[in-house]
Design an enzyme around this catalytic site. Structure first.
Site, PDB file in Angstrom:
ATOM      1  N   TYR A   1      24.027  33.702  30.963  1.00  0.00           N
ATOM      2  CA  TYR A   1      25.411  33.821  30.474  1.00  0.00           C
ATOM      3  C   TYR A   1      25.519  35.048  29.565  1.00  0.00           C
ATOM      4  O   TYR A   1      26.450  35.853  29.691  1.00  0.00           O
ATOM      5  CB  TYR A   1      25.837  32.550  29.737  1.00  0.00           C
ATOM      6  CG  TYR A   1      27.253  32.660  29.192  1.00  0.00           C
ATOM      7  CD1 TYR A   1      28.340  32.700  30.056  1.00  0.00           C
ATOM      8  CD2 TYR A   1      27.490  32.771  27.821  1.00  0.00           C
ATOM      9  CE1 TYR A   1      29.646  32.838  29.565  1.00  0.00           C
ATOM     10  CE2 TYR A   1      28.780  32.905  27.324  1.00  0.00           C
ATOM     11  CZ  TYR A   1      29.849  32.945  28.205  1.00  0.00           C
ATOM     12  OH  TYR A   1      31.137  33.087  27.713  1.00  0.00           O
TER      13      TYR A   1
ATOM     14  N   LYS B   1      27.882  38.530  29.922  1.00  0.00           N
ATOM     15  CA  LYS B   1      28.859  39.002  28.933  1.00  0.00           C
ATOM     16  C   LYS B   1      28.458  40.379  28.385  1.00  0.00           C
ATOM     17  O   LYS B   1      29.322  41.169  28.000  1.00  0.00           O
ATOM     18  CB  LYS B   1      29.055  37.962  27.821  1.00  0.00           C
ATOM     19  CG  LYS B   1      29.797  36.715  28.309  1.00  0.00           C
ATOM     20  CD  LYS B   1      31.210  37.051  28.837  1.00  0.00           C
ATOM     21  CE  LYS B   1      31.970  35.841  29.332  1.00  0.00           C
ATOM     22  NZ  LYS B   1      33.322  36.165  29.849  1.00  0.00           N
TER      23      LYS B   1
END
Ligand code: NDP
Ligand code: 8X3
Length: 258
Positions: free
Chosen positions: A158, A162
């Site tokens: 994750y 980002k």
């Protein structure tokens, strides 16, 4: 006289930041293009907006942003009188799935995060940027995260997606400056939306424990910020914003009272 239309396209508008952002813009008379995979939710949301804001146009596009052919077909379905009036693109659709040390990571979760948070953002941007270029102005807001600035334990993939969003925001800004297109990267810390429910695959107990002992951000905090950055004068761009709950100092330092 017919209202002059101005559209904001928000990906991932069926909940959380996307839905709250739609509410704020609708209240300011903006026309909406709202996207998401959950068809029934989109339908309900459109009905509520039509009822509460009869003056604005509300278009819903039901597609999975991981699938480029669906993105292309959906955008193609928009009539020219809509596409020529798209002023803002909010690249918000995204998700985290699971929290594991890297060797225990689930490949399907990795694929979905990469395909949604990075590739989906690219697919949709590629379809919308030509309209903004044509208009010689526009604004793209990308939803990054504190996870795009720092890496935390068991957040590996994750966080990587980002970080990619951060890089793409910078790259878009460079590529699009000559067309008068603003690019803003918004990086929130912990916010209570459906994010944790999705991440922990419906396990309410774990999802709620994420926000125990401190006051997290709420979707409205981010939506108001998006509205603020999108309504600066033409010559002003806010490139980057990191927004945290007061009780969060970094990706993994929280002041919790339990
Ligand atoms: P929510 O889960 O409440 O909303 C996520 C939205 O993304 C939903 O509308 C969902 O719609 C949409 N979405 C997810 N996958 C897809 C897909 N494959 N295709 C189309 N739409 C999709 O979470 P948030 O509002 O919190 O998250 C919004 C963004 O903000 C995300 O990019 C997230 O990473 C980021 N973020 C969140 C933070 C937080 O703590 N909440 C902090 C920092 C950043 P549907 O399921 O209907 O497809
Ligand atoms: C969401 C915030 O800290 O859960 O991007 O990664 S965090």
């Amino acid at each position: 006289m017919e209202k002059e239309r101005k559209y904001i396209l928000i990906s991932g508008a069926t909940s959380g930041f996307g839905l709250e952002t739609a509410k704020i813009f609708a209240a300011q008379n903006w026309d909406l293009i709202l996207t998401g995979r959950r068809f029934e939710r989109l339908k309900e949301i459109k009905n509520v907006f039509n009822l509460n804001f009869p003056e604005i146009d509300v278009i819903t596009l039901n597609f999975d942003i991981q699938k480029n052919n669906e993105v292309i077909e959906s955008v193609k379905s928009l009539p020219e009188n809509v596409t020529k009036n798209i002023k803002i693109l909010i690249n918000n659709a995204g998700l985290a799935l699971g929290r594991n040390v890297i060797e225990d990571g689930n490949e399907n979760d990795w694929d979905q995060m990469i395909d949604t948070n990075i590739k989906g953002l690219l697919y949709l941007s590629k379809q919308i940027i030509p309209f903004l270029k044509e208009n010689k102005e526009g604004h793209i807001v990308n939803l990054g995260s504190i996870a795009g600035r720092e890496v935390y334990a068991e957040g590996n993939v994750y966080c990587a997606t980002k970080h990619a969003v951060e890089a793409l925001s910078k790259a878009m800004r460079i590529d699009l400056v000559k067309y008068n297109i603003k690019v803003t990267n918004i990086a929130p810390g912990a916010a209570k939306t459906e994010f944790a429910q999705v991440r922990f695959k419906g396990n309410e107990e774990i999802a709620n424990s994420v926000y125990a002992g401190f006051e997290p951000l709420i979707a409205k905090d981010i939506a108001e910020t998006i509205y603020f950055v999108c309504t600066r004068p033409k010559h002003v761009t806010i490139n980057d914003l990191l927004i945290m709950p007061t009780a969060q100092a970094s990706a993994s330092v929280f002041h919790k009272i339990i």
